[in-house]
Design an enzyme around this catalytic site. Structure first.
Site: not given
Ligand SMILES: [Zn+2]
Length: 449
Positions: A212, A215, A234, A237, A360
């Site tokens: 998320c 959060c 999520c 939250c 790379d």
């Molecule tokens: Zn979240």
């Protein structure tokens, strides 16, 4: 007032463009770089000759195709346009495009500018040009050694646009763009796809962001379209996809691409889910800018793929596709398309590690090469070429593919000839950026022979 330095810059720029063309090169950066050195305000002044609007397109994959589609729509409407068509998407390449479309006095006007912009060049370009819209395609892992991790790229662009008042056109299916209204304070319009017949819950594509943006908790998905694009939320939250302003629905990927945006039915000869996103993005930009639906429909239907974006050649009576591959998600999408092809096929992959490819090459280990093993009986051979042909062969071997089909041939011409000599009905030539134009030249020569 007539400025001698500006004239000198334009003459030099135009001469270099002509010279580079004459030499068959793709030298799209040098003219702009040198002209700006002679007359630093050149880009800023030429950009003021745009009477309509400037559009900027950035993101990891799909920039070139999205811009080409949008340019086709603008031209279909009969407008003139400045467009850095060759995919030279740094400041110098954009300057070259303006020089090319200018007269020697730097006064010729155009209706629109469509600027494909490398992620790292968004901030410097915004110091010079203020676009009407910035469109973002997606954020996938690309050339780690150049950009660092993805969140740095996201931060680079979001902080560059903050406070500019520019409207953003964003991909609602990409969690990395989901918090941009609060992150940037700007008006954000979102495009995305409805649930499609091609979605899945368990595909092991290389996913960039499972966390998320608000959060940091792991996201839960109802479904994935591909990579990290899909319907997410999520559990911590409640953060989820932004509401869609432009919804792609009833997607069909059989024999090209078809889908609807409201009552606008779009059909294209391009292939693959990633191109469906490019079409949706270009159509969103056009609809939002007031272009007519008929114009959009017609331009998209008649658009042909550009160099390396599934370019199609007929050599010795057989189909050959040239595909640019530059990061895990793009590679996986190409592999998915290739395994979906029911024909027997010869596969060529050139892996280079020059600066423009990314030094790379560890990204090849993040790809789903294992997909190929599912339809291995349809593969006649895997020819590995380029500077890191050995690494590519090793990757194919670890994917469990039959080692008797894997060939290492570092020289492009020899390797391509060997690939075309195999008995598959279709040939796929995949390559990283710095091998693209060399491979294309070889294919054109073989076609015309
Ligand atoms: Zn979240």
């Amino acid at each position: 007032m007539f400025k001698i330095r500006k004239l000198l810059a334009l003459v030099t720029g135009k001469a270099l463009i002509a010279l580079s063309r004459a030499l068959g090169g793709q030298g799209t950066n040098l003219p702009g770089r040198l002209a700006s050195f002679i007359y630093p305000p050149l880009l800023s002044e030429l950009s003021r000759n745009i009477t309509g609007a400037c559009f900027m397109v950035t993101g990891t994959n799909g920039k070139t195709t999205t811009c080409n589609l949008a340019a086709a729509i603008i031209r279909e409407q009969g407008f003139s346009i400045v467009h850095n068509q060759a995919g030279a998407n740094m400041l110098a390449g954009i300057t070259t495009a303006f020089i090319q479309n200018s007269d020697l006095l730097g006064q010729r006007t155009h209706d629109y500018a469509l600027l494909e912009t490398d992620e790292a060049n968004v901030a410097p370009l915004l110091q010079i040009i203020k676009p009407r819209y910035i469109l973002i395609t997606n954020f996938f892992r690309d050339q780690l050694d150049r950009y660092g991790e993805l969140d740095i790229t996201v931060k680079l662009i979001s902080s560059a646009v903050k406070g500019t008042g520019i409207e953003l056109i964003l991909n609602a299916d990409d969690p990395l763009q989901s918090n941009w209204p609060s992150l940037t304070g700007l008006k954000c319009l979102y495009y995305g796809f409805d649930h499609t017949a091609y979605d899945n819950l368990d595909s092991a594509d290389s996913r960039e962001c499972r966390y998320c943006m608000l959060c940091g908790h792991e996201l839960e998905y109802s479904y994935y379209h591909y990579a990290q694009l899909g319907r997410f939320q999520c559990p911590h939250c409640g953060h989820h996809n932004q509401q869609l302003d432009y919804v792609g629905s009833e997607l069909s990927l059989e024999d090209g691409i078809a889908f609807k945006i409201g009552d606008l039915h779009l059909e294209s000869r391009l292939q693959g889910f990633y191109n469906a996103y490019n079409i949706l993005a270009a159509a969103t930009l056009a609809l939002e800018s007031g272009f007519g639906k008929d114009i959009i429909k017609r331009a998209i239907a008649s658009h042909q793929p550009a160099a390396g974006r599934m370019e199609n050649f007929i050599i010795g009576g057989k189909q050959v596709f040239l595909i640019l591959v530059k990061n895990p998600t793009g590679f996986d999408q190409s592999l998915a398309m290739l395994t979906g092809d029911i024909h027997t096929k010869n596969i060529f992959m050139a892996l280079n590690d020059n600066a423009a490819d990314g030094r790379d090459i560890s990204w090849i280990w993040d790809t789903q090469v294992e997909l190929l093993a599912r339809s291995e009986e349809k593969i006649t051979g895997l020819i590995c070429s380029g500077q890191r042909s050995g690494d590519m062969a090793l990757r194919f071997k670890y994917a469990g593919l039959d080692t008797s089909k894997i060939v290492i041939e570092p020289y492009l011409r020899k390797a391509i000839e060997r690939t075309l000599g195999l008995e598959g009905q279709v040939t796929y030539i995949l390559c990283t950026y710095t091998a693209l134009f060399a491979c294309r030249k070889i294919l054109l020569r073989l076609r015309d022979r």
